[in-house]
Design an enzyme around this catalytic site. Structure first.
Site, PDB file in Angstrom:
ATOM      1  N   LYS A  55      24.301  39.247  88.816  1.00 55.06           N
ATOM      2  CA  LYS A  55      25.206  40.188  89.484  1.00 55.06           C
ATOM      3  C   LYS A  55      25.955  39.521  90.641  1.00 55.06           C
ATOM      4  CE  LYS A  55      22.481  44.246  88.198  1.00 55.06           C
ATOM      5  NZ  LYS A  55      21.369  45.143  88.641  1.00 55.06           N
ATOM      6  N   ILE A 113      27.498  52.255  91.781  1.00 54.58           N
ATOM      7  CA  ILE A 113      28.261  51.873  92.971  1.00 54.58           C
ATOM      8  C   ILE A 113      29.556  51.195  92.557  1.00 54.58           C
ATOM      9  CG2 ILE A 113      28.265  50.543  95.104  1.00 54.58           C
ATOM     10  CD1 ILE A 113      25.235  50.459  94.970  1.00 54.58           C
ATOM     11  N   GLY A 129      21.496  53.016  72.847  1.00 51.33           N
ATOM     12  CA  GLY A 129      20.245  53.008  73.606  1.00 51.33           C
ATOM     13  C   GLY A 129      20.384  53.918  74.822  1.00 51.33           C
ATOM     14  N   THR A 130      19.695  53.562  75.899  1.00 47.75           N
ATOM     15  CA  THR A 130      19.700  54.395  77.107  1.00 47.75           C
ATOM     16  C   THR A 130      21.114  54.602  77.633  1.00 47.75           C
ATOM     17  OG1 THR A 130      17.559  53.448  77.654  1.00 47.75           O
ATOM     18  CG2 THR A 130      18.697  54.642  79.401  1.00 47.75           C
ATOM     19  N   GLU A 178      32.569  47.562  85.500  1.00 54.14           N
ATOM     20  CA  GLU A 178      32.040  48.155  86.735  1.00 54.14           C
ATOM     21  C   GLU A 178      30.525  48.325  86.693  1.00 54.14           C
ATOM     22  OE1 GLU A 178      33.957  49.406  89.764  1.00 54.14           O
ATOM     23  OE2 GLU A 178      31.904  48.775  90.122  1.00 54.14           O
TER      24      GLU A 178
END
Lengths: 405, 405
Positions: A200, A131, A10-11, A124
């Site tokens: 997150k 970031i 996908g993306t 990550e």
């Protein structure tokens, strides 16, 4: 040569292929070996696409190929990602993922499987896109006790709130605009309700505490109730409103929360606008530090994924990631956390001030321009429990927004 | 247990001891071993100080002790630091340093000695104190071609320029104040002339180019000529003035410079004030990223040093640092670099505009409040060489400041 497989075209998956192809020279130099994409797993075919001849539809082709040392999981979602990743690790392959839902739910288990086999499970890209906050916590800030992590971890909502703040637009307009230009999903729930930011901050909380923090335990409030009226008050206060995901250590307790909060101009996150993400960290030796960058987007996310691939290629057979224990961390109940509160109340100041101050004690009164029939107050610092008790004694409370000091 | 020695018990050295003592539990956990300070090398004695019994005056005690695996060099200066560090590496000990002068001058050689012996030579604290920029370049941004590094790398000058900007103070006042409260040395040359920032950007330039960049080759201009008048113009332009150290890739060339520059409000470094440092990075895949934190100070610097110690303890016998070749990189001559220029000129606008525009072409005129007998212009983008030729044709140029766009 290090052979890798990419699960999901996908993306992000196509971004990973693009990054590896575009920067192959420096990537191979830094990995001290040639990174070769041998398979791309997808249910679809991509006729005409240069990777078509690498497409496989059966995960067993990857799992059973001893030449595959590293597998990149960028399918998203819990299943079949979880089963595939677990089987890859058990088959002796290191794994890189950008899948925050997977890491938040099964991180501890997958990390320990990797650790037991001297492999790596790196993620990550699951927090903050480009970031490098996870590697910073894992290998840069290792001399510090991290006492505070406060982040803007969702680009979609930050874009929306920036528009509302600078252009005075209202929630529905900016949501529609964000959807039209592809910043927001047709079903924006995961972003606007704060679920994405919640997963997150759960991952970051687990990393700094060394224990499993379940995202279900984190008080989470989205931005759907934020209006242009709130922004008028924010301006009047010299503040702005951001969707803040934070994790703070109080002695042995950790308090985690996701909610829209008022920040003053001096706050390092105040000027982080549009789709950018930023993470503010306070260490007991380091003091304050901030990491800022593109939190999402095809290439920044893929760049973080490929950096993990490079790290794993440099550490085949050597586990480098800090673990967190499966044992669950009990978070400080939100009732026991202290802050100042901004509250919008029906009526007008002169009539209601005494009544309000009898309940809340001394407050700062704030009146926004062109807003009649209501006024705002800023309370002293009090616990959330205390606020709830007191506010229940006041009629006509329109909205409350916490203040991040 | 991993035994280490600390060479130099000054500010940073005592900070290293403090960090290791304060956070020993988490540090040992992250290093997966116990970090033990066996020796502290200093010419002085410290009667009453708990480390007195670890003090040694002879570096050979450290070099000849096979139990010492890691040596921390925080003496500063080129000699004897260079000789000591080289001998430690040759004796099979990994080294951590905060010594930017040493790394800028001998980094390539010391890195290759470490590489040949499967040891590590790490120097996170040599640039940006507590900001983990070197590890970010070494292990986080490995999928990217880094095209731009622009940093505020000196806390002393940033503190001074912030004071001049916000309080309208003049250079001499703020220098005195910075010296009085310990932010600036009695001999401030290394900071105010830009030498400190120059060594730091030389190190970063070597890292991103993979070749030796000699700091002597970097055009370096300090802040000693910046006046409160310049700040008045900056305010009028909606800009501020920062001491910028930058390294940019143009095709195969690298252009590096240290100079005070005008930044507009939109620049990510605009709001980095006081003693803070920040490094802005642009990668060809990642896009923009920024790292912000305490650039100096005892504990932030020591925190970065100890993080390197932890990394070396985790990688005994395994080289993890990206090298740069000894082969020297030729920088793009400053004459060939392009930017806009802000220039203060004697006289008044009406009389001199035509003459000035005949030479520079269309310019933006700016007049600062209460400044008679002079005016400012902002030129179009042109090469530095072109600017020099043109400006030589104009009488009464008072000052020129480059604009970082």
């Amino acid at each position: 040569m290090v052979n890798i497989a990419v699960m999901g075209y996908g993306t992000v998956g196509s971004g990973v292929v693009e990054v590896i192809n575009t920067n192959s020279d420096i990537i191979n130099q830094r990995a001290a070996d040639e990174i070769n994409i041998k398979y791309v797993l997808d249910i679809r075919d991509f006729p005409g696409d240069p990777i078509q001849d690498k497409i496989v539809h059966d995960v067993d082709v990857i799992i059973n190929d001893p030449e595959i040392r590293i597998v990149v999981e960028v399918m998203g979602g819990i299943e079949p990602a979880y089963t595939f990743v677990k089987r890859c690790l058990e088959a002796g392959k290191s794994v890189v993922t950008s899948n925050k839902a997977l890491v938040a739910k099964h991180g501890a288990e997958l990390l320990s499987i990797a650790r037991d086999r001297e492999l790596n499970f790196l993620f990550e890209a699951s927090v903050g896109g480009g970031i490098p906050i996870i590697r910073a916590l894992n290998s840069c800030l290792t001399a510090d006790k991290i006492e505070v992590i406060t982040g803007i971890l969702n680009g979609t909502t930050n874009y929306m709130l920036s528009k509302m703040f600078y252009e005075g637009a209202d929630y529905d307009e900016v949501l529609k605009e964000a959807q039209d230009n592809g910043y927001a999903e047709r079903n924006p729930e995961a972003d606007v309700e704060g679920y994405d930011a919640c997963r997150k901050i759960a991952i970051l909380s687990s990393l700094i505490s060394g224990q499993q923090v379940d995202f279900e335990d984190i008080y989470t409030e989205g931005i759907t109730k934020i209006t242009k009226k709130d922004m008028l008050y924010a301006k009047k206060l010299g503040m702005t409103i951001k969707l803040i995901a934070s994790s703070k250590r109080h002695d042995d307790h950790v308090h985690a929360i996701v909610a829209p909060m008022l920040l003053n101009k001096e706050h390092p996150l105040y000027s982080v606008d549009d789709v950018f993400n930023a993470v503010f960290v306070h260490g007991n030796m380091l003091g304050d530090a901030m990491f800022y960058g593109s939190g999402a987007g095809k290439l920044p996310t893929a760049s973080a994924v490929v950096a993990d691939v490079v790290d794993e290629a440099k550490h085949l057979h050597r586990n480098i990631m800090t673990m967190w224990k499966n044992e669950k961390l009990t978070l400080l109940p939100i009732e026991d956390t202290e802050k100042r509160f901004f509250v919008r109340i029906e009526g007008n100041t002169d009539e209601r001030r005494d009544e309000v101050e009898k309940v809340f004690g001394p407050v700062r009164i704030v009146n926004a321009d062109d807003l009649d029939g209501e006024f705002g107050i800023v309370t002293e610092v009090m616990s959330e429990g205390e606020y709830r008790k007191k506010s229940s004694q006041i009629e006509g409370i329109l909205h409350m927004i916490r203040i991040e000091d």
